[in-house]
Design a protein around this motif. Structure first.
Motif, PDB file in Angstrom:
ATOM      1  N   CYS A 191       0.838  -1.203   0.000  1.00  0.00           N
ATOM      2  CA  CYS A 191       0.000   0.000   0.000  1.00  0.00           C
ATOM      3  C   CYS A 191       0.871   1.250   0.000  1.00  0.00           C
ATOM      4  CB  CYS A 191      -0.917   0.013   1.223  1.00  0.00           C
ATOM      5  SG  CYS A 191      -2.104  -1.342   1.284  1.00  0.00           S
ATOM      6  N   ARG A 192       0.359   2.274  -0.661  1.00  0.00           N
ATOM      7  CA  ARG A 192       1.055   3.568  -0.694  1.00  0.00           C
ATOM      8  C   ARG A 192       0.037   4.681  -0.467  1.00  0.00           C
ATOM      9  NH1 ARG A 192       6.003   3.135  -3.659  1.00  0.00           N
ATOM     10  NH2 ARG A 192       6.230   5.393  -3.467  1.00  0.00           N
ATOM     11  N   LEU A 193       0.381   5.637   0.390  1.00  0.00           N
ATOM     12  CA  LEU A 193      -0.452   6.805   0.628  1.00  0.00           C
ATOM     13  C   LEU A 193       0.252   8.037   0.087  1.00  0.00           C
ATOM     14  CD1 LEU A 193      -2.893   8.229   1.998  1.00  0.00           C
ATOM     15  CD2 LEU A 193      -1.489   8.382   4.070  1.00  0.00           C
ATOM     16  N   GLY A 194      -0.435   8.768  -0.793  1.00  0.00           N
ATOM     17  CA  GLY A 194       0.131   9.994  -1.336  1.00  0.00           C
ATOM     18  C   GLY A 194      -0.778  11.166  -1.059  1.00  0.00           C
ATOM     19  N   ILE A 195      -0.225  12.353  -1.039  1.00  0.00           N
ATOM     20  CA  ILE A 195      -1.006  13.575  -0.865  1.00  0.00           C
ATOM     21  C   ILE A 195      -0.606  14.542  -1.963  1.00  0.00           C
ATOM     22  CG2 ILE A 195      -1.541  15.517   0.639  1.00  0.00           C
ATOM     23  CD1 ILE A 195      -0.918  13.785   3.025  1.00  0.00           C
ATOM     24  N   PRO A 239      -2.069  16.370  -6.091  1.00  0.00           N
ATOM     25  CA  PRO A 239      -2.993  16.286  -7.229  1.00  0.00           C
ATOM     26  C   PRO A 239      -3.206  14.826  -7.615  1.00  0.00           C
ATOM     27  CG  PRO A 239      -1.279  17.924  -7.619  1.00  0.00           C
ATOM     28  CD  PRO A 239      -0.867  17.156  -6.398  1.00  0.00           C
ATOM     29  N   ILE A 240      -4.448  14.407  -7.774  1.00  0.00           N
ATOM     30  CA  ILE A 240      -4.751  12.990  -7.965  1.00  0.00           C
ATOM     31  C   ILE A 240      -4.097  12.441  -9.222  1.00  0.00           C
ATOM     32  CG2 ILE A 240      -6.593  11.340  -8.443  1.00  0.00           C
ATOM     33  CD1 ILE A 240      -8.366  12.931  -6.595  1.00  0.00           C
ATOM     34  N   SER A 241      -4.331  13.066 -10.356  1.00  0.00           N
ATOM     35  CA  SER A 241      -3.837  12.513 -11.617  1.00  0.00           C
ATOM     36  C   SER A 241      -2.319  12.410 -11.624  1.00  0.00           C
ATOM     37  CB  SER A 241      -4.306  13.373 -12.791  1.00  0.00           C
ATOM     38  OG  SER A 241      -5.704  13.371 -12.884  1.00  0.00           O
ATOM     39  N   ALA A 242      -1.647  13.509 -11.304  1.00  0.00           N
ATOM     40  CA  ALA A 242      -0.187  13.528 -11.366  1.00  0.00           C
ATOM     41  C   ALA A 242       0.426  12.560 -10.361  1.00  0.00           C
ATOM     42  CB  ALA A 242       0.324  14.947 -11.114  1.00  0.00           C
ATOM     43  N   THR A 243      -0.128  12.513  -9.154  1.00  0.00           N
ATOM     44  CA  THR A 243       0.431  11.647  -8.122  1.00  0.00           C
ATOM     45  C   THR A 243       0.200  10.178  -8.454  1.00  0.00           C
ATOM     46  OG1 THR A 243      -0.071  13.384  -6.514  1.00  0.00           O
ATOM     47  CG2 THR A 243       0.523  11.230  -5.642  1.00  0.00           C
ATOM     48  N   LEU A 244      -0.992   9.862  -8.949  1.00  0.00           N
ATOM     49  CA  LEU A 244      -1.292   8.477  -9.303  1.00  0.00           C
ATOM     50  C   LEU A 244      -0.442   8.019 -10.487  1.00  0.00           C
ATOM     51  CD1 LEU A 244      -3.055   6.119  -8.508  1.00  0.00           C
ATOM     52  CD2 LEU A 244      -4.843   6.989 -10.024  1.00  0.00           C
ATOM     53  N   LEU A 245      -0.256   8.881 -11.462  1.00  0.00           N
ATOM     54  CA  LEU A 245       0.609   8.536 -12.592  1.00  0.00           C
ATOM     55  C   LEU A 245       2.045   8.298 -12.140  1.00  0.00           C
ATOM     56  CD1 LEU A 245      -0.741  11.005 -15.283  1.00  0.00           C
ATOM     57  CD2 LEU A 245      -0.864   8.512 -15.380  1.00  0.00           C
ATOM     58  N   GLN A 246       2.503   9.094 -11.189  1.00  0.00           N
ATOM     59  CA  GLN A 246       3.856   8.906 -10.664  1.00  0.00           C
ATOM     60  C   GLN A 246       3.973   7.563  -9.952  1.00  0.00           C
ATOM     61  OE1 GLN A 246       5.077  12.015  -8.009  1.00  0.00           O
ATOM     62  NE2 GLN A 246       7.171  11.280  -7.850  1.00  0.00           N
ATOM     63  N   GLU A 247       2.950   7.187  -9.189  1.00  0.00           N
ATOM     64  CA  GLU A 247       2.960   5.910  -8.484  1.00  0.00           C
ATOM     65  C   GLU A 247       2.935   4.732  -9.451  1.00  0.00           C
ATOM     66  OE1 GLU A 247       3.316   5.142  -5.395  1.00  0.00           O
ATOM     67  OE2 GLU A 247       3.272   7.130  -4.485  1.00  0.00           O
ATOM     68  N   ALA A 248       2.383   4.955 -10.658  1.00  0.00           N
ATOM     69  CA  ALA A 248       2.252   3.880 -11.641  1.00  0.00           C
ATOM     70  C   ALA A 248       3.338   3.929 -12.713  1.00  0.00           C
ATOM     71  CB  ALA A 248       0.875   3.954 -12.308  1.00  0.00           C
ATOM     72  N   ALA A 249       4.395   4.696 -12.466  1.00  0.00           N
ATOM     73  CA  ALA A 249       5.432   4.860 -13.491  1.00  0.00           C
ATOM     74  C   ALA A 249       6.108   3.544 -13.856  1.00  0.00           C
ATOM     75  CB  ALA A 249       6.477   5.872 -13.007  1.00  0.00           C
ATOM     76  N   ASP A 250       6.163   2.599 -12.916  1.00  0.00           N
ATOM     77  CA  ASP A 250       6.827   1.321 -13.183  1.00  0.00           C
ATOM     78  C   ASP A 250       5.818   0.174 -13.278  1.00  0.00           C
ATOM     79  OD1 ASP A 250       6.088   1.470 -10.547  1.00  0.00           O
ATOM     80  OD2 ASP A 250       7.912   0.556  -9.752  1.00  0.00           O
ATOM     81  N   ALA A 251       4.552   0.494 -13.589  1.00  0.00           N
ATOM     82  CA  ALA A 251       3.486  -0.508 -13.552  1.00  0.00           C
ATOM     83  C   ALA A 251       3.282  -1.195 -14.899  1.00  0.00           C
ATOM     84  CB  ALA A 251       2.177   0.138 -13.103  1.00  0.00           C
ATOM     85  N   ALA A 252       2.815  -2.445 -14.827  1.00  0.00           N
ATOM     86  CA  ALA A 252       2.357  -3.140 -16.019  1.00  0.00           C
ATOM     87  C   ALA A 252       0.938  -2.723 -16.354  1.00  0.00           C
ATOM     88  CB  ALA A 252       2.409  -4.657 -15.797  1.00  0.00           C
ATOM     89  N   LEU A 253       0.142  -2.419 -15.327  1.00  0.00           N
ATOM     90  CA  LEU A 253      -1.244  -1.988 -15.492  1.00  0.00           C
ATOM     91  C   LEU A 253      -1.589  -0.985 -14.401  1.00  0.00           C
ATOM     92  CD1 LEU A 253      -3.208  -5.349 -16.019  1.00  0.00           C
ATOM     93  CD2 LEU A 253      -2.787  -3.605 -17.750  1.00  0.00           C
ATOM     94  N   LEU A 254      -2.458  -0.039 -14.749  1.00  0.00           N
ATOM     95  CA  LEU A 254      -3.035   0.873 -13.770  1.00  0.00           C
ATOM     96  C   LEU A 254      -4.540   0.662 -13.803  1.00  0.00           C
ATOM     97  CD1 LEU A 254      -3.091   3.222 -11.791  1.00  0.00           C
ATOM     98  CD2 LEU A 254      -2.865   4.803 -13.720  1.00  0.00           C
ATOM     99  N   VAL A 255      -5.129   0.323 -12.644  1.00  0.00           N
ATOM    100  CA  VAL A 255      -6.541  -0.049 -12.570  1.00  0.00           C
ATOM    101  C   VAL A 255      -7.302   0.976 -11.736  1.00  0.00           C
ATOM    102  CG1 VAL A 255      -8.169  -1.895 -11.976  1.00  0.00           C
ATOM    103  CG2 VAL A 255      -5.828  -2.481 -12.679  1.00  0.00           C
ATOM    104  N   LEU A 256      -8.481   1.373 -12.224  1.00  0.00           N
ATOM    105  CA  LEU A 256      -9.333   2.343 -11.542  1.00  0.00           C
ATOM    106  C   LEU A 256     -10.775   1.868 -11.557  1.00  0.00           C
ATOM    107  CD1 LEU A 256      -8.009   5.599 -13.252  1.00  0.00           C
ATOM    108  CD2 LEU A 256      -7.397   4.797 -10.963  1.00  0.00           C
ATOM    109  N   GLY A 257     -11.559   2.341 -10.581  1.00  0.00           N
ATOM    110  CA  GLY A 257     -12.999   2.104 -10.606  1.00  0.00           C
ATOM    111  C   GLY A 257     -13.683   3.083 -11.530  1.00  0.00           C
ATOM    112  N   SER A 258     -14.908   2.745 -11.919  1.00  0.00           N
ATOM    113  CA  SER A 258     -15.604   3.593 -12.883  1.00  0.00           C
ATOM    114  C   SER A 258     -16.110   4.887 -12.275  1.00  0.00           C
ATOM    115  CB  SER A 258     -16.783   2.832 -13.498  1.00  0.00           C
ATOM    116  OG  SER A 258     -17.687   2.412 -12.491  1.00  0.00           O
ATOM    117  N   HIS A 259     -16.424   4.873 -10.992  1.00  0.00           N
ATOM    118  CA  HIS A 259     -16.856   6.077 -10.286  1.00  0.00           C
ATOM    119  C   HIS A 259     -16.224   6.031  -8.914  1.00  0.00           C
ATOM    120  CE1 HIS A 259     -19.913   6.834 -13.344  1.00  0.00           C
ATOM    121  NE2 HIS A 259     -20.263   5.573 -13.237  1.00  0.00           N
TER     122      HIS A 259
END
Length: 295
Positions: A87-91, A93-113
């Motif tokens: 688990c990782r907790l970030g504080i 901007p959502i988009s920029a921070t989440l993209l940074q967390e997924a920089a080394d990912a094979a997949l990035l998964v999100l819910g629809s809402h």
């Protein structure tokens, strides 16, 4: 190839469905799972300034969201594979921070809402920015009771574009991992000529023949690489977005390229993929072209 699967959570039921999907996928791919919660700094700053309001610290709230998601992931992960869940907790901007967390990912998964920053995810700027800029495929999961059952096969939209070619490769990989078939769909519609200049005769047979050729060429190399995957090739007359949305109704996963052959060259997310994200009934994977990533 990324080293892990990342899923974004915000405490909503939809995000937990994304955790279910991501945990099962981590088991199939034998990759670690990273669960990420992004706390939006300004939301807590505003709450804390309200006199008499006992607002929880963002860290405490985020840790509880992560704990619930982690418990869910461990329950839903494959019983045959020991999935490493972190688990990782970030504080920020959502988009920029989440993209940074997924920089080394094979997949990035999100819910629809979601809630908070993820509210109306498919209709807002967050999902569009992530689908446009993520270096890995982005999978958006709708709220369903169980994403493992009630659906069969993988569907991929094929139009011959660079992104479409990479989407086909991703779709073959998914079908092979799940031991299911692949349905490759090429949709076409009559050109939208003004009525006064519309051709008297439109050779639909020639158009369908060209669509079949495009499908065959797009799939040939991947068929050789994944001989275990049965493939159904379909050329369908209709608006591409509508055809693919219909195809998503009973698919385990619908795969589309981030951009197709039409539209404006500088747009990172095409109209078809955007429409599919709005209306698809099942999980959708948006795959950017490898060529686009290098530019």
């Amino acid at each position: 190839m990324g080293k892990l699967i990342v899923v974004g959570v915000d405490g909503s039921a939809q995000a937990l469905c994304a955790v279910d999907w991501a945990a099962a996928e981590a088991g199939r791919r034998r990759l670690p799972l990273r669960i990420v919660h992004i706390a939006v700094r300004w939301e807590y700053n505003v709450a804390i300034r309200e006199p008499g309001l006992e607002a929880p610290r963002p860290e405490a709230t985020g840790l509880e969201v992560l704990r619930i998601a982690e418990d869910r992931a461990r329950t839903f992960a494959s019983v045959d594979v020991d999935v490493d869940v972190g688990c990782r907790l970030g504080i920020g901007p959502i988009s920029a921070t989440l993209l940074q967390e997924a920089a080394d990912a094979a997949l990035l998964v999100l819910g629809s809402h979601g809630t908070g920053g993820f509210t109306r995810l498919l209709l807002g700027s967050v999902s569009r920015q992530i689908a446009e800029h993520a270096a890995c495929p982005v999978v958006v999961v709708p709220e369903k009771p169980d994403v493992r059952t009630g659906r069969s096969g993988i569907v991929v939209g094929v139009d011959g574009s660079e992104a479409s070619v990479d989407a086909v490769g991703f779709a073959f990989e998914e079908a092979s991992l799940r031991s299911v078939g692949l349905r490759a769909v090429h949709a076409w519609a009559h050109p939208a000529y003004p009525r006064e200049v519309r051709p008297v005769r439109y050779d639909t047979t020639a158009v369908e023949r060209e669509g079949a050729r495009l499908l065959s060429e797009s799939l040939a190399g991947w068929k050789a690489e994944y001989p275990d995957v049965p493939v159904a090739e379909e050329v369908i007359e209709g608006v591409p977005a509508s055809v693919l949305v219909d195809a998503s109704s009973d698919a385990e996963l619908l795969v589309v390229g981030a951009r197709g052959r039409g539209g404006f060259a500088k747009l990172r997310l095409g109209s078809v993929s955007h429409a599919v994200l709005h209306h698809a009934e099942g999980p959708v994977a948006v795959v950017r072209s490898l060529h686009a990533k290098r530019r």
